[in-house]
Design an enzyme around this catalytic site. Structure first.
Site, PDB file in Angstrom:
ATOM      1  N   SER A 138       0.746  -1.353  -0.110  1.00  0.00           N
ATOM      2  CA  SER A 138      -0.195   0.091  -0.030  1.00  0.00           C
ATOM      3  C   SER A 138       0.791   1.362   0.106  1.00  0.00           C
ATOM      4  O   SER A 138       0.249   2.389  -0.141  1.00  0.00           O
ATOM      5  CB  SER A 138      -1.089   0.021   1.295  1.00  0.00           C
ATOM      6  OG  SER A 138      -2.177  -0.657   0.856  1.00  0.00           O
ATOM      7  N   LYS A 141       0.367   3.655  -2.666  1.00  0.00           N
ATOM      8  CA  LYS A 141      -0.698   5.130  -2.794  1.00  0.00           C
ATOM      9  C   LYS A 141      -0.078   6.362  -2.568  1.00  0.00           C
ATOM     10  O   LYS A 141      -0.751   7.284  -2.925  1.00  0.00           O
ATOM     11  CB  LYS A 141      -1.532   4.731  -1.550  1.00  0.00           C
ATOM     12  CG  LYS A 141      -2.588   3.616  -1.873  1.00  0.00           C
ATOM     13  CD  LYS A 141      -3.536   3.574  -0.445  1.00  0.00           C
ATOM     14  CE  LYS A 141      -4.206   2.152  -0.601  1.00  0.00           C
ATOM     15  NZ  LYS A 141      -3.772   1.059  -0.690  1.00  0.00           N
ATOM     16  N   SER A 337      -6.074   3.941   4.000  1.00  0.00           N
ATOM     17  CA  SER A 337      -5.491   2.843   2.897  1.00  0.00           C
ATOM     18  C   SER A 337      -6.597   2.345   2.142  1.00  0.00           C
ATOM     19  O   SER A 337      -6.862   1.134   2.026  1.00  0.00           O
ATOM     20  CB  SER A 337      -4.825   1.798   3.713  1.00  0.00           C
ATOM     21  OG  SER A 337      -3.893   1.406   2.861  1.00  0.00           O
TER      22      SER A 337
END
Length: 504
Positions: A138, A141, A337
């Protein structure tokens, strides 16, 4: 707490005056975050709220009638003011001495790649495989957020439109890619655009013509709705969803239940299999259509022009609602997230660059935008915008370069990337971390995005050193085999070591 560095020549933010901590955690947070909020508000002109589960962004802390009040939470760690512009720069040798004993921890596996740099100068201070392509999870991102802020701008809002269909009474619901669109005031994302508002506009525009059918146009996004590199449980496990240009509440099946679940356990939420058709049925109900599935079908919006035998001409806009601004969508994407928002943000980058609104288009456009910003685009290879794909690769040094670019004042629009970064020991995915004695130095001064897949653990962000110097770091591991808690502790020791030393 470490906000982005002010532009060159700007005076450093003054430290917040000391105050006795109020009993409510939220009150202390709003005071302590003042230094960061001032900068982000100045850059974007928009409100940036507390990082953390979206359901808590606008309150929800009152005790229900008849319920027993929960005991007060312990005070969070003190969050420091901005960096000291006169703080000494750590030395390479100092950083190496602090980190070398930690980066070889068994819990991190046999592939640990690290980059540490100074935000103000961009000078690299430490590297262990800094240019090695690594699975980022993640942490991806951060790249998606910077790309969409650059390509669309912080104030851009995503439209959802309704236009007149080919026959009288037919309404075409045209998806623009807003993942936060709500049905009504009870939506998952506070402040989101709403279908009930759009339905009211449509009824007014139709005048005496009664709605007869809803046609769903979600053709703005193309290609597969699930990325082939996602783990098999992503489509059914609730951490991802079918990515379509029209959806409500991030494709959650039950937004009210999902909101309670996010507040209590941070677990994933069940998603609907066909988000666009689900949104169409919800819209049809708001227009008063209660018949069978034949009243909601997929189709294309007609080209505006000509005249209809009754009511507005085909293609005439009947109404429009707009999403939260991109700055808020990026904030939510990073703090929570949110994988679905991330995938839509990547597609917004693609559309802004004239590419298909697809996984491949988003990846190619993100690479293009990062290259235009002067970042080493050869050190990033993406398959999606969320980091769920195991085929993604990013180097630690690209991440520290990206954070430096966002924080050094050369691109003010990118400073919005910091608004949603979780704070160590305080918020988001770092809320329960940096509480052990071995990592306590990082509480309140580490702000970072985390990434987790099975065997993959990453963290990247900023840290304020004991001397007041703002550093950026990225630690990526993609061959871990130990327990998740042990791996996270090992990562936190590295960033806490940076926080606790002058490293000179």
């Amino acid at each position: 707490m470490s906000p982005p560095v002010p532009p060159v020549g700007a005076a450093p933010a003054p430290p917040a005056p000391p105050a006795a901590p109020p009993p409510r955690r939220r009150g202390r947070l709003l005071v302590a975050l003042a230094g960061v909020l001032v900068l982000v508000l100045a850059v974007a002109g928009l409100a940036v709220l507390r990082p953390g589960p979206v359901a808590r962004l606008l309150g929800g802390e009152a005790t229900p009638s008849g319920a027993t009040a929960a005991p007060p939470e312990p005070d969070p760690p003190v969050v420091l003011a901005g960096p000291d512009g006169n703080a000494p720069l750590p030395t390479d040798a100092g950083i190496r001495a602090a980190l070398e004993p930690l980066v070889g921890a068994a819990a991190l596996g046999d592939r640990v790649n690290v980059s540490v740099a100074d935000v103000a100068t961009g000078e690299a201070l430490y590297g262990k495989g800094p240019d090695a392509p690594t699975v980022p999870a993640s942490v991806t991102k951060l790249a998606t957020g910077v790309a969409v802020l650059a390509a669309r701008g912080p104030a851009y809002r995503i439209p959802t439109r309704a236009v007149a269909g080919p026959n009288p009474g037919e309404v075409v619901l045209v998806g623009g890619g807003d993942p936060t669109l709500a049905v009504d005031k009870n939506g998952f994302y506070p402040g989101a655009a709403r279908l009930d508002d759009l339905a009211a506009q449509v009824r007014d525009a139709l005048g005496g013509t009664a709605p007869t059918k809803v046609i769903v146009d979600s053709s703005l996004f193309t290609g597969p709705v699930f990325e082939p590199g996602w783990d098999a449980d992503i489509p059914t496990g609730g951490f991802g969803a079918a990515i379509t240009a029209l959806m409500t509440d991030g494709a959650r099946k039950d937004p009210a239940l999902a909101r309670r679940t996010a507040e209590e356990t941070n677990h994933a939420a069940e998603r609907v299999p066909q988000p666009d058709l689900t949104a169409g049925r919800q819209f049809a109900k708001l227009l008063g259509l209660t018949g069978g599935a034949a009243q909601v079908t997929r189709g294309a919006a007609p080209t505006a022009g000509g005249s209809g035998s009754a009511g507005p001409a085909p293609g005439t806009e009947l109404g429009k609602v707009e999403s939260l601004p991109v700055i808020r969508l990026v904030d939510i994407m990073i703090s929570d997230s949110d994988n679905v928002i991330a995938e839509v943000m990547a597609r917004q980058v693609a559309l802004a660059k004239g590419k298909p609104g697809s996984f491949a288009g988003g990846a190619a456009a993100t690479d293009e935008v990062l290259g235009e910003l002067g970042l080493p685009a050869g050190e990033i290879s993406l398959a999606d915008g969320s980091g769920l794909s195991r085929t993604n690769r990013i180097s630690p040094s690209l991440l520290t370069d990206l954070i430096t670019l966002a924080g050094n004042g050369s691109h003010p629009e990118l400073a919005a990337i910091f608004g949603g970064l979780p704070v160590g020991g305080w918020s988001g995915t770092l809320d329960e971390r940096y509480r052990a004695a071995a990592t306590a130095a990082g509480a309140g001064v580490v702000r970072a995005k985390t990434g987790t897949l099975t065997g993959v653990n990453a963290i990247a962000g900023t840290v304020l050193t004991a001397d007041g110097r703002l550093l950026t770091f990225a630690v990526l591991t993609d061959r871990t085999q130990g327990s998740l808690d042990e791996t996270r502790q090992a990562l936190d020791r590295i960033t806490a070591a940076l926080a606790g030393c002058g490293c000179r």
